[in-house]
Design a protein around this motif. Structure first.
Motif, PDB file in Angstrom:
ATOM      1  N   TRP A 173       0.522  -1.366   0.090  1.00 52.58           N
ATOM      2  CA  TRP A 173       0.184  -0.109  -0.147  1.00 52.58           C
ATOM      3  C   TRP A 173       0.718   1.143  -0.084  1.00 52.58           C
ATOM      4  N   GLU A 174       2.003   1.686   0.452  1.00 48.63           N
ATOM      5  CA  GLU A 174       2.839   2.553   0.042  1.00 48.63           C
ATOM      6  C   GLU A 174       3.402   3.083  -0.597  1.00 48.63           C
ATOM      7  N   ALA A 199      -9.329   2.708  -1.717  1.00 50.01           N
ATOM      8  CA  ALA A 199     -10.790   1.723  -0.957  1.00 50.01           C
ATOM      9  C   ALA A 199     -11.339   2.007   0.257  1.00 50.01           C
ATOM     10  N   LYS A 200     -10.534   0.910   1.503  1.00 48.42           N
ATOM     11  CA  LYS A 200     -11.539   0.504   2.302  1.00 48.42           C
ATOM     12  C   LYS A 200      -9.475   1.146   3.399  1.00 48.42           C
ATOM     13  N   LYS A 201      -9.729   1.017   4.429  1.00 45.30           N
ATOM     14  CA  LYS A 201      -8.847   0.903   5.434  1.00 45.30           C
ATOM     15  C   LYS A 201      -8.536  -0.460   6.435  1.00 45.30           C
ATOM     16  N   THR A 202      -7.453  -0.318   7.197  1.00 48.58           N
ATOM     17  CA  THR A 202      -7.787  -1.150   8.409  1.00 48.58           C
ATOM     18  C   THR A 202      -7.054  -0.637   9.563  1.00 48.58           C
ATOM     19  N   LYS A 203      -7.501  -1.650  10.348  1.00 50.61           N
ATOM     20  CA  LYS A 203      -6.021  -0.734  11.781  1.00 50.61           C
ATOM     21  C   LYS A 203      -4.945  -0.508  11.442  1.00 50.61           C
ATOM     22  N   SER A 218      -5.987  -1.074   3.075  1.00 49.50           N
ATOM     23  CA  SER A 218      -6.855  -2.347   2.496  1.00 49.50           C
ATOM     24  C   SER A 218      -5.814  -2.657   1.299  1.00 49.50           C
ATOM     25  N   VAL A 219      -5.565  -4.118   1.024  1.00 51.48           N
ATOM     26  CA  VAL A 219      -4.928  -4.038  -0.568  1.00 51.48           C
ATOM     27  C   VAL A 219      -5.495  -5.535  -0.233  1.00 51.48           C
ATOM     28  N   ASN A 220      -5.827  -6.093   0.213  1.00 46.86           N
ATOM     29  CA  ASN A 220      -6.346  -7.304  -0.388  1.00 46.86           C
ATOM     30  C   ASN A 220      -6.649  -7.836  -2.041  1.00 46.86           C
ATOM     31  N   SER A 221      -7.330  -9.152  -2.176  1.00 45.72           N
ATOM     32  CA  SER A 221      -7.736  -9.476  -3.333  1.00 45.72           C
ATOM     33  C   SER A 221      -9.060  -8.514  -3.929  1.00 45.72           C
ATOM     34  N   GLU A 222      -9.974  -8.065  -3.361  1.00 43.19           N
ATOM     35  CA  GLU A 222     -11.383  -7.749  -3.721  1.00 43.19           C
ATOM     36  C   GLU A 222     -10.932  -6.410  -3.918  1.00 43.19           C
ATOM     37  N   VAL A 223      -9.731  -5.488  -3.173  1.00 46.18           N
ATOM     38  CA  VAL A 223      -9.585  -3.926  -3.051  1.00 46.18           C
ATOM     39  C   VAL A 223      -8.757  -3.330  -4.692  1.00 46.18           C
ATOM     40  N   LEU A 224      -7.938  -4.964  -4.543  1.00 43.41           N
ATOM     41  CA  LEU A 224      -7.382  -5.306  -6.069  1.00 43.41           C
ATOM     42  C   LEU A 224      -7.685  -5.094  -6.994  1.00 43.41           C
TER      43      LEU A 224
END
Length: 491
Positions: free
Chosen positions: A152-153, A164-168, A172-178
């Motif tokens: 994500w950097e 798209a989405k934030k995590t703690k 987020s860079v999971n497959s849905e976002v990607l």
DNA sequence: TAGGATTGCAA
DNA sequence: TATTGCAATCCTA
């Protein structure tokens, strides 16, 4: 064997929160004694158990058995235990006999084609290094693609792609976002591809090679007391999450082979157990009728909703999702994520479902009412689950509990059904002196090694047993089978 | 070095 | 904003 004693013990000492108490936890709690851990003797799993020095292994195992017996004696004097023993039937008829079936399966193991996996490893390696180069050149930088933070950097702070989405801890860079990013930026799809291959290489190919014993077989461990739903779980390795779907992943399955070249691997799987159980438990006439007539249940649902028998594959997918929703009681929101429809439509479908399967709704309402009164629900085989949260003042918590109350009888019953089938099949194989053996269980699927001259009989007998576990039920369960040289083709 | 966080595979 | 699992890697404490 020590683990089997663990199992027995845990049956006695189930605590009210539905979680098992572990032997080492108990030893610590009751006797303030610290047991030797599996990690200790195997140097954190770098050694296989068979490679551990014999004295150490003996002390470890002996301690397990000894402590089990000590705690058993200790717990016998605890009046709370006797209360928990009301449902002896489950232990006597399912869990205890199943222990022996599982131990046979574990000791027998399943044969692996090592070369196949090594070959796959090399090809994955090559593909990964290509992808790596592409990604670095698209990013203008060398970074660790396996690190979400670094990904994500690069994507969001260096290249300024939309987040798209934030995590703690960041983005987020999971497959849905990607996958969404991939529509505009090729690097995203490269990363997805890289992750996929990397996952296959480390979690499956390397791990399977690592746990294959000298006899070229994999001996997994089945646990009866891990899952709160009473399903089995499998470790060292986990053979219940071997990939199925794409071509490369499918090659992992094809490395699982029969004991000898002339034997066959045969898989039998329950088809739509959950929907069938819903029909049986709710006694809904329309649902039962559809199964009695042997119809495709998803198509029937679609016909009910739209009053037409013309159905495309997309529409079947919608119907399937609706059926799925009803069983797991997921929200319309989730349904819209799975299939491309609006929340309003999702709601309409669901309402239509209940309209046409009215007894399902009644069954659910009755289950919730009963749970509210008794604060527990029960399965077909009298397993109990206490859900006190169902009477919580907080509506969110209460409705969460309601969903649990709905899910549990169906999910838990299906776990028992296959366990009973395993016990009966194993007894049948023994009684008739068959040479074929049961190898694996994957929740609703059983895999066998079938000797050629027993094939014709067993291909009839095994499904027969599996289908008639509920003799009183208005419909039978249904079993599909596939017989091939390796596990991949069993689908 | 232990363990949390993130990710992804199955049913 | 479905459940149950197992396991890998990274990275902080």
């Amino acid at each position: 064997m020590a683990r089997f004693y663990d199992t027995i013990l845990a049956q006695y000492i189930k605590n009210p929160g539905q979680r098992w108490l572990w032997l080492d936890t108990l030893a610590d709690k009751e006797f303030n004694y610290t047991m030797i851990s599996y990690d200790d003797i195997t140097s954190k799993k770098t050694l296989k158990f068979e490679e551990v020095e014999l004295t150490e292994a003996a002390i470890y195992s002996g301690e397990d058995v000894y402590m089990t017996y000590e705690i058993y004696k200790h717990q016998q004097q605890n009046p709370y235990i006797t209360q928990e023993l009301k449902k002896w039937w489950i232990l006597e008829s399912i869990e205890f006999p199943l222990m022996y079936v599982l131990s046979d399966m574990e000791m027998h193991g399943i044969k692996i084609q090592r070369d196949q996996l090594k070959w796959l490893w090399m090809r994955l390696e090559a593909a990964l290094s290509d992808l790596e180069k592409d990604i670095y050149s698209l990013a203008w930088e060398i970074f660790n693609i396996n690190s979400p933070k670094q990904v994500w950097e690069v994507l969001f702070e260096k290249l300024w792609y939309p987040t798209a989405k934030k995590t703690k801890t960041g983005f987020s860079v999971n497959s849905e976002v990607l996958d969404n990013l991939a529509k505009s930026y090729p690097i995203a799809s490269k990363i997805v591809q890289f992750r996929h291959y990397s996952k296959l290489r480390s979690t499956y190919v390397e791990w399977l090679l690592n746990v294959t014993s000298n006899d070229n077989r994999i001996h997994t461990s089945y646990n009866q007391i891990i899952a709160s739903t009473w399903r089995l779980s499998s470790t060292n390795p986990n053979l219940q999450n071997i990939p199925t779907w794409d071509d490369v992943a499918g090659e992992i399955r094809s490395a699982f082979i029969a004991d000898s070249p002339w034997d066959l691997l045969v898989a039998f799987d329950y088809s739509q157990v959950e929907v069938r159980l819903l029909a049986i438990m709710s006694k809904d006439e329309n649902l039962l009728k559809a199964f009695k007539e042997g119809r495709d249940i998803h198509q029937v649902t679609w016909e009910f909703i739209f009053k037409t028998s013309n159905i495309t594959s997309t529409q079947r997918k919608v119907a399937k999702a609706v059926n799925f929703w009803v069983i797991y009681w997921i929200s319309p929101f989730w349904l819209t994520k799975m299939i491309d429809i609006s929340q309003k439509e999702a709601r309409e479908y669901i309402d239509a479902f209940y309209e046409n399967y009215p007894r399902v709704r009644e069954f659910y309402d009755a289950t919730i009412q009963e749970c509210k009164k008794k604060s527990y629900v029960e399965t077909l085989f009298w397993r109990r689950r206490y859900i006190p949260a169902i009477n919580d003042k907080n509506k969110m918590i209460a409705s969460w509990a309601e969903r649990e109350a709905i899910n549990m009888p169906i999910q838990w019953s299906s776990a028992d059904i296959i366990k009973i089938a395993m016990i009966q099949i194993s007894a049948m194989l023994k009684d008739w002196n068959y040479k074929s053996t049961m190898l694996l269980q994957v929740h609703d699927e059983l895999v066998f090694n079938i000797v050629p001259n027993e094939y014709d009989e067993l291909i009839i007998k095994i499904p027969k047993i599996m289908e008639s576990i509920l003799p009183e039920a208005p419909i039978e369960l249904k079993v599909d089978s596939g017989e091939w040289k390796n596990w991949k083709e069993c689908k």
